[in-house]
Design a protein around this motif. Structure first.
Motif, short mmCIF file in Angstrom:
data_model
loop_
_atom_site.label_atom_id
_atom_site.label_comp_id
_atom_site.label_asym_id
_atom_site.label_seq_id
_atom_site.Cartn_x
_atom_site.Cartn_y
_atom_site.Cartn_z
N SER A 44 0.87 -1.35 -0.11
CA SER A 44 -0.12 0.13 -0.25
C SER A 44 0.77 1.28 -0.02
O SER A 44 0.67 2.14 -0.63
N GLN A 84 -6.92 0.76 -0.45
CA GLN A 84 -7.07 -0.15 0.59
C GLN A 84 -8.31 0.21 1.75
O GLN A 84 -9.16 -0.40 1.91
N ASP A 155 -5.47 -1.61 -5.11
CA ASP A 155 -4.76 -1.99 -4.04
C ASP A 155 -5.65 -3.32 -3.23
O ASP A 155 -6.62 -2.82 -2.69
N GLU A 156 -5.46 -4.34 -3.46
CA GLU A 156 -6.00 -5.61 -2.90
C GLU A 156 -7.54 -5.46 -3.29
O GLU A 156 -8.56 -5.30 -2.41
MG LIG Z 1 -2.06 -2.72 2.21
#
Ligand SMILES: [Mg+2]
Ligand SMILES: Nc1ncnc2c1ncn2[C@@H]1O[C@H](COP(=O)(O)OP(=O)(O)OP(=O)(O)O)[C@@H](O)[C@H]1O
Length: 303
Positions: A44, A84, A155-156
């Motif tokens: 991140s 995230q 991000d994810e």
């Molecule tokens: Mg992260």
């Protein structure tokens, strides 16, 4: 080669924590590039630096020719970003939020189309504060997609999604690539990286420990096939002498033996039946990124 993201010797620290430790990589136009690593690896932090939300401590970063940290609005209009931990406006409804984000971009997608992409049509009039975790996650991806920008940072994107939504999200990401977009994504799902990414950088404690296509990483580290089977913990000691020289990993009552000689290894294992051990639930598979991570770090990515 058309490099749309270029990172050289990037470093970032929080007080005495080195979050990103001298990493270098590039991303080509039109590829899905994955930053893969466990919790706290620096994914991140790297993403936030690339999109201009964080000032780096050292190194060189170029995204579409801009330096993100002293870029203007022109840069922001050319990237779509899913964070995230997004800061969402709790008093806005889902569709109002999408309209707001659409207004930031020169050629956004339609709100209706974006809602369909992430399966949130039924929630369009719901306040974001009233969404479930998975729905909120899909909304945050939608806010990146609506940009219709050349590069999409995710991000994810699939953390917290149920298996079906996860697969749906994979389809959405693959479609973005078909439209010619570049996708920079982070994940701690090895199967996801293997399925989606053209190239991956495996990160651990802020460092890149492997970089390449999933196939390259697997073939470089493993000529072997993986044999997996059940074995009671008290019988583990039998293996070492039976499959001499082969690398063995244990995970609870499962053993993985890496071997290039599948047939003879299975034959040796079968000979163990005299010791009261039967080869239970045997599977033979090629190595995966999971095996690569385990080999390089001695740990599984999600312990
Ligand atoms: Mg992260
Ligand atoms: N704002 C902050 N202040 C202090 N330390 C931080 C901060 N943000 C992150 N860190 C630390 O920096 C390291 C990298 O964090 P980062 O969030 O980039 O990891 P990550 O790979 O995204 O992890 P995750 O998979 O959990 O999202 C961690 O050790 C984390 O504790």
């Amino acid at each position: 080669m058309d490099q749309v993201i270029y990172v050289e010797n990037l470093r970032h620290t929080y007080n005495d924590v080195v979050a990103v430790d001298d990493i270098s990589f590039f991303v080509k136009r039109g590829e899905i590039f994955g930053l893969l690593g466990p919790n706290g690896a620096g994914k991140s932090t790297t993403t936030e630096i690339l999109v201009g939300l964080k000032k780096r401590k050292a190194g060189l970063v170029k995204v579409l020719g801009f330096d993100p940290q002293d870029s203007d609005n022109e840069f922001k209009k050319r990237i779509g970003v899913q964070l995230q931990t997004p800061a969402l406006f709790e008093r806005l409804k889902v569709k109002e939020m999408l309209h707001l984000f659409a207004s930031f971009y020169p050629q956004p997608l339609k709100v209706k189309e974006t809602l369909e992409l992430v399966g949130l049509e039924e929630k369009q009039n719901t306040l974001s504060s009233k969404l479930s975790g998975g729905q909120l996650q899909r909304l945050s991806v939608a806010l990146a997609l609506i940009s219709n920008a050349d590069i999409i940072f995710l991000d994810e994107p699939t953390t917290g999604l149920d298996p079906q939504s996860r697969r749906g999200m994979w389809d959405v990401i693959e479609d973005l690539q078909k439209q010619g977009k570049t996708i920079f994504l982070t994940t701690h799902y090895l199967d996801e990286a293997e399925k989606l990414c053209g190239r991956v950088a495996i990160v651990d404690y802020g460092k890149i420990i492997a970089l390449g296509t999933p196939e390259e990483l697997i073939h470089y580290h493993f000529a072997e096939q993986a044999l997996e089977f059940n074995i009671p913990v008290e019988k583990r000691h039998l293996l070492a002498s039976t499959v001499e020289g082969a690398k063995i990993e244990f995970n609870e009552n499962r053993a993985t033996v890496y071997t290039t000689e599948v047939v003879s290894t299975v034959a040796s294992l079968l000979s163990l039946k005299d010791n009261g051990f039967k080869l239970d639930s045997l599977t033979v598979r090629g190595a995966t990124l999971e095996d690569v991570f385990l080999k390089l770090t001695g740990r599984r990515i999600r312990e």
